[in-house]
Design a protein around this motif. Structure first.
Motif, PDB file in Angstrom:
ATOM      1  N   ARG A 258       0.808  -1.219   0.000  1.00 12.31           N
ATOM      2  CA  ARG A 258       0.000   0.000   0.000  1.00 12.31           C
ATOM      3  C   ARG A 258       0.837   1.262   0.000  1.00 12.31           C
ATOM      4  NH1 ARG A 258      -4.630  -1.657   4.482  1.00 12.31           N
ATOM      5  NH2 ARG A 258      -5.736  -3.195   3.176  1.00 12.31           N
ATOM      6  N   ARG A 259       2.126   1.173   0.210  1.00 10.48           N
ATOM      7  CA  ARG A 259       2.980   2.356   0.238  1.00 10.48           C
ATOM      8  C   ARG A 259       2.941   3.070  -1.101  1.00 10.48           C
ATOM      9  NH1 ARG A 259       8.839   0.630   1.815  1.00 10.48           N
ATOM     10  NH2 ARG A 259       9.252   2.825   1.444  1.00 10.48           N
ATOM     11  N   ALA A 260       2.931   4.393  -1.036  1.00 11.14           N
ATOM     12  CA  ALA A 260       3.039   5.169  -2.266  1.00 11.14           C
ATOM     13  C   ALA A 260       4.384   4.877  -2.925  1.00 11.14           C
ATOM     14  CB  ALA A 260       2.903   6.652  -1.951  1.00 11.14           C
ATOM     15  N   ARG A 261       4.422   5.002  -4.230  1.00  7.90           N
ATOM     16  CA  ARG A 261       5.648   4.733  -4.970  1.00  7.90           C
ATOM     17  C   ARG A 261       6.047   5.954  -5.778  1.00  7.90           C
ATOM     18  NH1 ARG A 261       3.929  -1.117  -7.588  1.00  7.90           N
ATOM     19  NH2 ARG A 261       3.908  -2.319  -5.640  1.00  7.90           N
ATOM     20  N   VAL A 262       7.329   6.218  -5.806  1.00  8.83           N
ATOM     21  CA  VAL A 262       7.892   7.285  -6.627  1.00  8.83           C
ATOM     22  C   VAL A 262       8.916   6.658  -7.558  1.00  8.83           C
ATOM     23  CG1 VAL A 262       9.267   9.399  -6.648  1.00  8.83           C
ATOM     24  CG2 VAL A 262       7.546   9.054  -4.860  1.00  8.83           C
ATOM     25  N   LEU A 263       8.776   6.925  -8.833  1.00 12.16           N
ATOM     26  CA  LEU A 263       9.720   6.421  -9.823  1.00 12.16           C
ATOM     27  C   LEU A 263      10.647   7.547 -10.249  1.00 12.16           C
ATOM     28  CD1 LEU A 263      10.772   4.358 -11.931  1.00 12.16           C
ATOM     29  CD2 LEU A 263       8.919   5.127 -13.442  1.00 12.16           C
TER      30      LEU A 263
END
Length: 361
Positions: free
Chosen positions: A19-24
């Motif tokens: 569920r953690r937000a992801r940053v690419l």
């Protein structure tokens, strides 16, 4: 603790991780690596995924707290894992070194645009976007009509069939790191972000191509795009010391050009802040308050490091002595405002000028 409890805790951790937000971060070089701690050291830190085309950097990126993925923007097939991976993207990768169009940004947009819809509840195959849009419009019309006839009604009418279960993913939030070279030569004028772009070399033309591509993606689909235009980046490891040591000349004062600067730490912080605060379809100058001709900048660095100042020559002599790439930076003169940076992003520069950095060393 029992095995069952340990298994339950592991399950909870796995669920939280999913569920953690992801940053690419695409193109996680020096500035990208400076940005990583700004994501990972705060509360509710997102999972940072770093795309690299160099397998030998995987260990370095993992040690910095990222999840590395090996992929090459020049090979679209290698980017398949990025599809649907993150809805927040920091695009720091430069274009390829030839041509007027940025093929790398084109490949990235095509990959990130895949799998933008999730269809369930018996829907078979992909749902045409225009048909889903019409179904939603019809449902809204019916809802308004039902409320007009019965104001007490609260339950909405939803369309039947597969269209009822078309769920949009969150919009892609993309910040593109461009260059102030897109303006070309401005004759030393003070300019803001409304200045029309007029690229004068192939590098700048590819950057304009990339800007246009991400803007078009925002118009076509579920994207929120902002552009950060970047001048000359400096830091302790990015000073022109080698050039000064070689005695590579600068232009005489009467023929010199104005250049603009930003410290790499400030730039990383600006890019991270732009993800949350920059307005869609908006360009922002990531520049400090320095107002110096190029030769004066070299002199300030040389004086701070106890090195001899570089010689000054005329433009005519420079055309005969210097390489084309070096000359290209000596043909463009502009000064940049940073009003949007301060007002819209609310960013306070750590190093307001180059002199502030040099005094702190």
């Amino acid at each position: 603790m029992s095995f069952a409890c340990r298994g339950y805790n592991h399950s909870m951790i796995a669920t939280r991780n999913l569920r953690r937000a992801r940053v690419l971060i695409v193109g996680c070089g020096d500035v990208g690596m400076r940005a990583v701690p700004l994501f990972t050291k705060r509360a509710a830190a997102p999972r940072v995924i770093a795309l690299t085309s160099h397998p030998e950097r995987v260990a370095e990126l993992r040690a910095a707290g990222t999840t590395p993925i090996v992929g090459d923007l020049d090979d679209r097939a290698s980017l398949a894992r990025l599809a649907g991976l993150s809805s927040t993207v920091l695009h720091l990768a430069p274009p390829q070194k030839e041509g007027d169009g940025d093929r790398r940004t084109r490949a990235l947009i095509a990959t990130l645009s895949a799998k933008r819809r999730s269809v369930s509840r018996g829907a078979v195959g992909a749902v045409a976007p225009h048909r889903a849009w019409r179904a939603r419009l019809r449902a809204r019309t019916e809802n308004r009509s039902a409320r007009a006839q019965n104001p007490a009604r609260t339950a909405p009418i939803v369309p039947d069939g597969p269209f009822a279960t078309v769920r949009r993913r969150p919009p892609i939030r993309l910040v593109y790191a461009s260059t102030t070279g897109v303006y070309g030569d401005c004759g030393g004028a003070l300019i803001d972000e409304t200045r029309p772009v007029r690229p004068e070399n192939a590098r700048a033309k590819r950057r304009v191509s990339a800007e246009s591509q991400v803007r078009r993606a925002a118009v076509r689909g579920d994207w929120r795009v902002s552009i950060v235009r970047i001048p000359g980046i400096y830091a302790a490891n990015r000073l022109p010391l080698a050039r000064i040591e070689r005695g590579m000349p600068a232009l005489i004062a009467s023929e010199d050009v104005f250049t603009n600067h930003i410290h790499a730490d400030d730039l990383a912080a600006i890019l991270v802040r732009a993800i949350r605060r920059a307005k869609p379809q908006r360009a922002i100058h990531a520049t400090d308050e320095t107002d110096l001709p190029m030769g004066d900048y070299f002199d300030r660095v040389a004086d701070a490091k106890g090195m001899p100042r570089v010689p000054r020559i005329t433009r005519e002599a420079a055309e005969a002595q210097l390489e084309p790439l070096t000359l290209s930076f000596m043909r463009e003169s502009r000064r940049l405002t940073n009003t949007r940076l301060k007002r819209e992003l609310g960013y306070v520069l750590r190093y307001p000028t180059v002199d502030d950095f040099l005094r702190a060393r």
